[in-house]
Design a protein around this motif. Structure first.
Motif, short mmCIF file in Angstrom:
data_model
loop_
_atom_site.label_atom_id
_atom_site.label_comp_id
_atom_site.label_asym_id
_atom_site.label_seq_id
_atom_site.Cartn_x
_atom_site.Cartn_y
_atom_site.Cartn_z
N ARG A 247 -38.94 -44.82 -68.09
CA ARG A 247 -39.15 -46.46 -68.35
C ARG A 247 -40.16 -46.61 -66.50
O ARG A 247 -40.25 -48.23 -66.79
CB ARG A 247 -37.37 -46.19 -67.42
N ILE A 295 -36.02 -51.23 -71.40
CA ILE A 295 -35.37 -50.87 -71.57
C ILE A 295 -35.40 -49.32 -70.04
O ILE A 295 -34.79 -48.25 -70.31
CB ILE A 295 -37.28 -49.59 -71.71
N GLY A 299 -32.53 -48.02 -72.54
CA GLY A 299 -32.50 -46.93 -73.24
C GLY A 299 -32.26 -45.95 -73.54
O GLY A 299 -31.26 -45.33 -72.32
N PRO A 300 -31.87 -45.22 -74.50
CA PRO A 300 -32.75 -45.52 -75.56
C PRO A 300 -31.74 -46.46 -76.78
O PRO A 300 -32.22 -46.78 -77.69
CB PRO A 300 -33.24 -43.82 -76.33
N ILE A 303 -34.09 -49.01 -78.24
CA ILE A 303 -35.55 -49.10 -77.42
C ILE A 303 -36.15 -49.63 -78.69
O ILE A 303 -37.87 -50.03 -77.73
CB ILE A 303 -35.37 -47.63 -77.31
#
Length: 564
Positions: A247, A295, A299-300, A303
């Motif tokens: 990240r 993100i 995230g995920p 993503i």
């Protein structure tokens, strides 16, 4: 004023060239070390219930070796290497893969004696095992039997660039040497970028140029990216998951790219980067930063979508250089050649990295690390470009200041005689500290002079009188043409000059057509700190001048006692 920026420019050139040689000397051995590693070609099988490592190692034909990994999409997978023959009897070996977004990974190492050795790694263990260069490495146990094959079980793979990238196996000693070289490369870049950051922050504070803050933000983001992508992030924060490090990579690289484009925007003249080009840069920058934030925060989840927006936005940022260069050429920018010199290599690296991110070129270790290389070269060459740009701006600024001073001097100077004019004289005279002496001189019968030799001759007489008064007065005295044929001299009482001496010089001065020209002088003494005191002093000197005229001219009147 110009010599200082030029010396900075030369110092930066030598410093950057030295760093380039150092980094090049480090990078070459660093690239050579992994060449001794054995790369593994992987075949893929989507995971299904009931699959076991032993059964899969016994039936490698079930795996798909033709379909590119990215076409499988996200999910759980088994991956198997080609047959290997790695003799592990003389030293320990390392198996490594590039760090990618996944929940967990288990490597099953098959030895020649039939032993299967499992190595399990989740996102938190991966963070502790990431080495310089972003590779997750595991040491294999020492065994007399050779390594025959490696099987991986990957869980929760997002498969953004591939399920598994850059797998290889090599001797631990070789990889340790590689880590030393990579450590030197990352450390050299970080130290260089940090030194440039401090230097350019100081320049920004002193010079206030618009492009410097963006260059500083770019350097700070690159230092952070260097820290997170190198693998040192996991050493300092072993409790964080490897996905947290990824990240940070997205965020730092995105911030560096956006800052770099804004640096380019302000590096060129405003006419180069405007209109639709500026709008496109804003949209691409917003897309990159928004995708990076997505993100980091979500995230995920989604993503793949965020990564696609991020990749496309970053590609647009790089592609915008083409219309920028065209505009710079069309607008005849003074900095086009300098920009091409500083950014040519980074743009080429950035374009290759974008092609890799879009899946158009295969993985390479140096493509994956091209961001660091590109930004290292860019930081060095852009530093030279900035020094040159500052040199140019300093020259322009110095020229503008000289022109401004010349304009002010023209505003303050009487164009005929070169002495101060009335306005400039009043500005400088009122407020002088201490006792002052005022000499008020007036040319005798000046109308007769003009009638005799003409106005051009009269102008020359005025110039000769002005030159004589300036030569007779001390350097710190104020000498001005007060209007017509009237002149004034103000000087400190301690530096007072004899009016008769001034008259004698005027008599001796060579006039046009050997004309005899005389003057009368009125003298007064007093303070000049306020305008009211000036009026008092001037009235006294003017009265003395009138007395001199009444007494027959060509003489001085007044006294140096203080005017009340």
């Amino acid at each position: 004023m110009v010599s200082r920026p030029f010396s900075v420019f030369r110092a930066r050139i030598w410093f950057c060239l030295a760093l380039l040689l150092v980094l090049g000397g480090i990078a070459v051995p660093a690239a050579a070390a992994p060449a001794d590693a054995i790369p593994m070609r992987l075949c893929v099988l989507r995971a299904a219930p009931g699959m076991t490592p032993k059964a899969l190692l016994a039936t490698p034909g079930r795996f798909d070796c033709a379909t590119p990994q990215q076409q499988f999409g996200p999910g759980d997978f088994w991956l198997i290497s080609q047959k290997l023959s790695v003799d592990g009897s003389d030293s320990r070996y390392v198996v490594r893969t590039l760090s990618v977004w996944q929940e967990a990974m288990t490597a099953y190492v098959l030895y020649g004696d039939g032993t299967i050795f499992p190595i399990h790694t989740d996102a938190y263990q991966a963070s502790r095992n990431v080495r310089l260069g972003g590779f997750v490495e595991h040491w294999l146990p020492h065994r007399a039997a050779p390594v025959v094959r490696v099987l991986w079980h990957v869980e929760g793979a997002q498969n953004l660039r591939g399920i598994m990238i850059g797998p290889s196996i090599a001797g631990a000693a070789r990889m340790a040497h590689h880590q030393v070289y990579m450590g030197a490369l990352y450390a050299a870049f970080a130290a260089f970028a940090f030194a440039l950051l401090l230097y350019n922050l100081a320049l920004w504070r002193a010079l206030k140029y618009d492009f410097l803050p963006y260059f500083c933000v770019m350097l700070a983001a690159l230092i952070a990216y260097d820290f997170s992508s190198s693998g040192a992030f996991g050493w300092f924060f072993p409790g964080l998951a490897n996905t947290t490090r990824l990240r940070c990579n997205y965020l730092c690289l995105g911030l560096a790219g956006v800052s770099a484009l804004n640096f380019v925007r302000f590096f060129f003249e405003p006419r180069v980067f405007g209109g639709r080009l500026r709008l496109a840069s804003h949209v691409a920058s917003a897309a990159v930063l928004a995708a990076a934030a997505g993100i980091v925060l979500f995230g995920p989840w989604q993503i793949k979508l965020f990564d696609t927006v991020y990749t496309v936005g970053f590609t647009v940022l790089v592609a915008l250089i083409v219309p920028v260069l065209y505009n710079a050429w069309a607008q005849r920018s003074d900095y086009l050649g300098l920009f091409a010199f500083a950014w040519g290599v980074p743009i080429a690296f950035g374009a290759v990295r974008c092609l890799y991110s879009l899946g158009l070129v295969p993985y390479s270790f140096w493509i994956d690390n091209s961001t660091l290389l590109a930004m290292a070269v860019e930081a060095m060459l852009s530093s030279i470009a900035i020094a040159w740009r500052i040199q140019q701006l300093s020259r322009d600024r110095d020229l503008a200041r000289e022109q401004e001073l010349a304009a002010r001097m023209l505003d303050d100077i009487d164009p005929l005689t070169g002495l101060l004019n009335r306005r400039a004289f009043m500005t400088r005279a009122i407020g002088r500290e201490g006792e002052q002496v005022l000499l008020l001189a007036d040319i005798d019968h000046f109308k007769r002079v003009n009638d005799t030799i003409g106005h051009d001759g009269g102008d020359e007489v005025l110039r000769v009188v002005a030159r004589t008064l300036r030569q007779a007065a001390p350097a710190d005295a104020l000498v001005a043409r007060f209007g017509g044929e009237e002149f004034v001299i103000v000087l400190a009482a301690g530096r007072a000059i004899e009016a008769d001496m001034v008259l004698a010089r005027l008599r001796a001065a060579r006039m046009p057509f050997d004309l005899t020209v005389t003057a009368s002088i009125g003298v007064a003494r007093g303070p000049l700190t306020r305008e009211a005191e000036w009026k008092t002093l001037y009235r006294a000197a003017d009265g003395a001048l009138f007395d001199a005229k009444e007494a027959g001219r060509d003489r001085a009147r007044g006294q140096l006692r203080r005017v009340a």
